[in-house]
Structures are given as structure tokens and as C-alpha cells.
Design a protein around this motif. Structure first.
Motif, PDB file in Angstrom:
ATOM      1  N   ARG A  31      -6.816  -5.845   8.063  1.00  0.00           N
ATOM      2  CA  ARG A  31      -5.630  -5.677   7.235  1.00  0.00           C
ATOM      3  C   ARG A  31      -4.421  -5.482   8.136  1.00  0.00           C
ATOM      4  O   ARG A  31      -4.250  -4.424   8.748  1.00  0.00           O
ATOM      5  CB  ARG A  31      -5.787  -4.469   6.301  1.00  0.00           C
ATOM      6  CG  ARG A  31      -6.887  -4.618   5.264  1.00  0.00           C
ATOM      7  CD  ARG A  31      -6.542  -5.682   4.224  1.00  0.00           C
ATOM      8  NE  ARG A  31      -7.537  -5.740   3.158  1.00  0.00           N
ATOM      9  CZ  ARG A  31      -8.561  -6.569   3.153  1.00  0.00           C
ATOM     10  NH1 ARG A  31      -8.738  -7.407   4.181  1.00  0.00           N
ATOM     11  NH2 ARG A  31      -9.412  -6.577   2.148  1.00  0.00           N
ATOM     12  N   LYS A  49      -1.400  -4.922   7.496  1.00  0.00           N
ATOM     13  CA  LYS A  49      -0.466  -3.867   7.096  1.00  0.00           C
ATOM     14  C   LYS A  49      -0.940  -2.483   7.519  1.00  0.00           C
ATOM     15  O   LYS A  49      -0.189  -1.514   7.417  1.00  0.00           O
ATOM     16  CB  LYS A  49      -0.234  -3.902   5.589  1.00  0.00           C
ATOM     17  CG  LYS A  49       0.611  -5.094   5.143  1.00  0.00           C
ATOM     18  CD  LYS A  49       1.046  -4.964   3.701  1.00  0.00           C
ATOM     19  CE  LYS A  49       1.984  -6.099   3.322  1.00  0.00           C
ATOM     20  NZ  LYS A  49       2.487  -5.969   1.936  1.00  0.00           N
ATOM     21  N   ILE A 109     -11.622  -1.783   7.411  1.00  0.00           N
ATOM     22  CA  ILE A 109     -10.478  -1.112   6.796  1.00  0.00           C
ATOM     23  C   ILE A 109     -10.495   0.378   7.112  1.00  0.00           C
ATOM     24  O   ILE A 109      -9.486   0.958   7.533  1.00  0.00           O
ATOM     25  CB  ILE A 109     -10.476  -1.327   5.275  1.00  0.00           C
ATOM     26  CG1 ILE A 109     -10.322  -2.816   4.950  1.00  0.00           C
ATOM     27  CG2 ILE A 109      -9.355  -0.523   4.621  1.00  0.00           C
ATOM     28  CD1 ILE A 109     -10.480  -3.139   3.480  1.00  0.00           C
ATOM     29  N   ASN A 142     -12.860  -7.457   7.612  1.00  0.00           N
ATOM     30  CA  ASN A 142     -11.795  -7.047   6.691  1.00  0.00           C
ATOM     31  C   ASN A 142     -10.534  -6.554   7.404  1.00  0.00           C
ATOM     32  O   ASN A 142     -10.062  -5.442   7.159  1.00  0.00           O
ATOM     33  CB  ASN A 142     -12.316  -5.952   5.759  1.00  0.00           C
ATOM     34  CG  ASN A 142     -12.606  -6.461   4.365  1.00  0.00           C
ATOM     35  OD1 ASN A 142     -12.015  -7.444   3.922  1.00  0.00           O
ATOM     36  ND2 ASN A 142     -13.519  -5.817   3.678  1.00  0.00           N
ATOM     37  N   TYR A 176       0.823  -1.205   0.000  1.00  0.00           N
ATOM     38  CA  TYR A 176       0.000   0.000   0.000  1.00  0.00           C
ATOM     39  C   TYR A 176       0.860   1.259   0.000  1.00  0.00           C
ATOM     40  O   TYR A 176       1.893   1.325   0.666  1.00  0.00           O
ATOM     41  CB  TYR A 176      -0.903   0.036   1.233  1.00  0.00           C
ATOM     42  CG  TYR A 176      -1.896  -1.096   1.327  1.00  0.00           C
ATOM     43  CD1 TYR A 176      -2.876  -1.270   0.361  1.00  0.00           C
ATOM     44  CD2 TYR A 176      -1.864  -1.979   2.408  1.00  0.00           C
ATOM     45  CE1 TYR A 176      -3.792  -2.301   0.456  1.00  0.00           C
ATOM     46  CE2 TYR A 176      -2.778  -3.013   2.510  1.00  0.00           C
ATOM     47  CZ  TYR A 176      -3.743  -3.170   1.530  1.00  0.00           C
ATOM     48  OH  TYR A 176      -4.644  -4.197   1.631  1.00  0.00           O
TER      49      TYR A 176
END
Length: 308
Positions: free
Chosen positions: A166, A168, A133, A164, A102
Motif C-alpha cells: 500500500r 499510502k 499491510i 499487499n 485512509y
């Protein structure tokens, strides 16, 4: 009621063609990707009304995002921000492993705030769909999610949440309490087993998530299909056998299939069946959102593989 309302960051997507290390890629494709816009486009392709809202930069990528989402039949509320549109770079290191990097810190999408999501849009919707997110992007984006949920609940608008997670974007330690709080405020919760395991006992994930408050819990488990607890009734639907070309976007297509059928008034088992078929169709096409099917695509999925 105006159907589905969702909001979040959609980014430009640079994808290496072929399989192998990024440094050996000889060509790239450019598209868009974002969990919320993927769901909105998926719902629209299945005949539902959908609205997507988000911030984009004053650049070609931002313009492309607005045009692509609108072209899919989604009512698009793109707010132009002075910051840049985020990017993600994806390559398939092997046939079994894909990597996404990203470039979104300080992006236009991360600057979303509560003022960007009008209460009138929320109260006019049939379903408000959010993901885990957006709260990870910034404090202002997190505040926008929680405020919109409270507005929806006060107006009797159903709240849908896809966890969801994430890794990262934030740690498990930081994400767990926020995602648990969101799940406790939602009517419909989608999660993978690993995502749910951030904050509930995994012995019986649907039941444990339902204890937090949602009346519809759907556990997406890839090739194993899904299990759900909807209004107190358990359902299990196996995955469809398909040739996987690109697994990215399957979860969003699954969610879109379920929510499109929910908007259409379908029974729980029918919603789950459409969700499974939508996710299965999506993995047969490269790209984040390109594989979202139409009703005709779903009808053809289990039929003859040659159309004349």
C-alpha cells in the motif's frame, strides 16, 4: 488444527454511491473492509474454519466490525482499544479509477502488538495468513507479524503471505526489504507483478520469489488470470470473463479461494481454479467483502444466469 488464523486492521468503509467526484456524491454506504478479515470471511463462506484477530475502538464502528465478521462464520477475537476505529473513504472518480483515502494514523488497529497474538492460537492453526499491510501500520504491529511467523514456523504451521503493498502507508524504499524478509519466511506467497517487482527481477516472478524460500508462489494478475509455481510445478489459469462492478476485494477473494481449498486438501490446480472463480465472483458485487462467494455461488458462476 483449527483452520486459518489471520490478524490485522479492519476499518469502517464509507463509500460514495455512483461514479464521479467525491464532492458530487449524493449518497453513501457504510460497511467494513480489511484485507485479513476479507480473507477470513472468504474462507468461512467456502466452508473453511477461520479466525480473525484485531484491535477495534470503543465505538459503533468497532462494534459493527466484530458483528459483521462473526456473522460471516468467522471466529472473531476483537480486542477493544481506547483509540478510535480507523476509517477509509472510497469513491470512483471514473468507471476506470477508484480512490481510497485512509484515516487510520494512531487507530486502534495500528496499536496491535505481539502480546495480542497468543502463541497458542498460532500453534493451533493449520495456516497462519499475514499481509504486507500490517507491518506498515506501526513498529508494534510489524513486531506482531514477525513474532507470529516465527512461532508458526517453529510449530510446523504453514505461513501464507499476501504482499499487499500500500503506497499510502509506506514508500517502496521502506517496504521492499520488509516484504522480502517476510517472503523468505513464508511457505505460500501471493503477489501482483508490481508488488513482486519491489524486490525481485520480474523476468520470471514465480521462480525469483521461489528462490527466497516459499514452495508455493502465486502471481495474481487481474484480467490475465494467474501464474503459479507450486512444489516445483508451473501452472497458468486464465481469468473468467465477468462484468466488473467493483474490483475492490478481488485479490482477497482470490486468496481466500486458494487457502480454503488448501485447507480442504485440494490439489494445486483445483486451488488455483477456485481462487480464480472466487476473485471473478467478487468483482461482480460492490463492496470489500460482500462479494465473497459460497461454494454454491461458484458452482453457479459458469451456469445459467437465471435461477428459478
Amino acid at each position: 488444527m483449527t483452520g486459518l488464523l489471520t490478524f490485522g486492521e479492519t476499518m469502517g468503509l464509507v463509500a460514495a454511491d455512483g461514479i464521479g467526484p467525491l464532492g458530487h456524491a449524493k449518497s453513501f454506504s457504510f460497511g467494513i473492509g480489511g484485507a485479513e478479515s476479507n480473507v477470513a470471511m472468504g474462507v468461512a463462506r467456502l466452508g473453511g474454519a477461520a479466525t480473525w484477530l484485531g484491535r477495534v475502538g470503543p465505538d459503533a464502528t468497532g462494534a459493527l466490525i466484530g458483528a459483521r465478521i462473526a456473522a460471516a462464520g468467522v471466529r472473531t477475537l476483537a480486542i477493544t482499544d481506547e483509540s478510535f476505529t480507523g476509517l477509509m473513504v472510497r469513491h470512483r472518480r471514473s468507471g476506470e479509477f477508484a480512490q481510497v483515502d485512509y484515516h487510520r494514523a494512531g487507530s486502534a488497529g495500528s496499536r496491535l502488538s505481539p502480546a495480542d497474538v497468543p502463541a497458542a492460537e498460532v500453534t493451533a492453526a493449520s495456516i497462519l495468513h499475514v499481509t504486507g499491510i500490517t507491518p506498515a501500520l506501526s513498529e508494534s504491529a510489524r513486531a506482531a507479524v514477525f513474532q507470529s511467523i516465527e512461532t508458526a514456523r517453529a510449530a510446523g504451521v504453514a505461513v501464507s503471505l499476501d504482499l499487499n503493498y500500500r503506497a499510502k502507508l509506506w514508500s517502496r524504499y521502506d517496504a521492499a526489504p520488509v516484504l522480502r524478509d517476510l517472503a523468505s519466511r513464508a511457505d505460500v506467497v501471493f503477489a501482483s507483478p508490481s508488488e513482486a517487482g519491489l524486490f525481485v527481477d520480474t523476468a520470471d516472478i514465480p521462480a525469483e520469489l521461489a528462490k527466497l524460500g516459499p514452495t508455493e508462489v502465486i502471481v495474481k494478475d487481474g484480467g490475465a488470470g494467474c501464474i503459479a509455481l507450486i512444489d516445483g510445478e508451473r501452472h497458468t489459469v486464465p481469468a473468467l470473463p465477468v462484468t466488473v462492478i467493483d474490483p475492490v476485494g478481488a485479490g482477497d477473494a482470490f486468496v481466500a479461494g486458494y487457502l480454503a481449498d488448501r485447507l480442504a486438501g485440494a490439489a494445486p490446480l483445483e486451488r488455483l481454479t477456485t481462487a480464480i472463480a472466487s476473485g471473478a465472483f467478487a468483482v461482480t458485487v460492490p463492496g470489500d467483502c460482500e462479494g465473497a462467494p459460497t461454494r454454491a455461488d461458484l458452482a453457479a458462476l459458469t451456469g445459467d444466469d437465471v435461477r428459478r
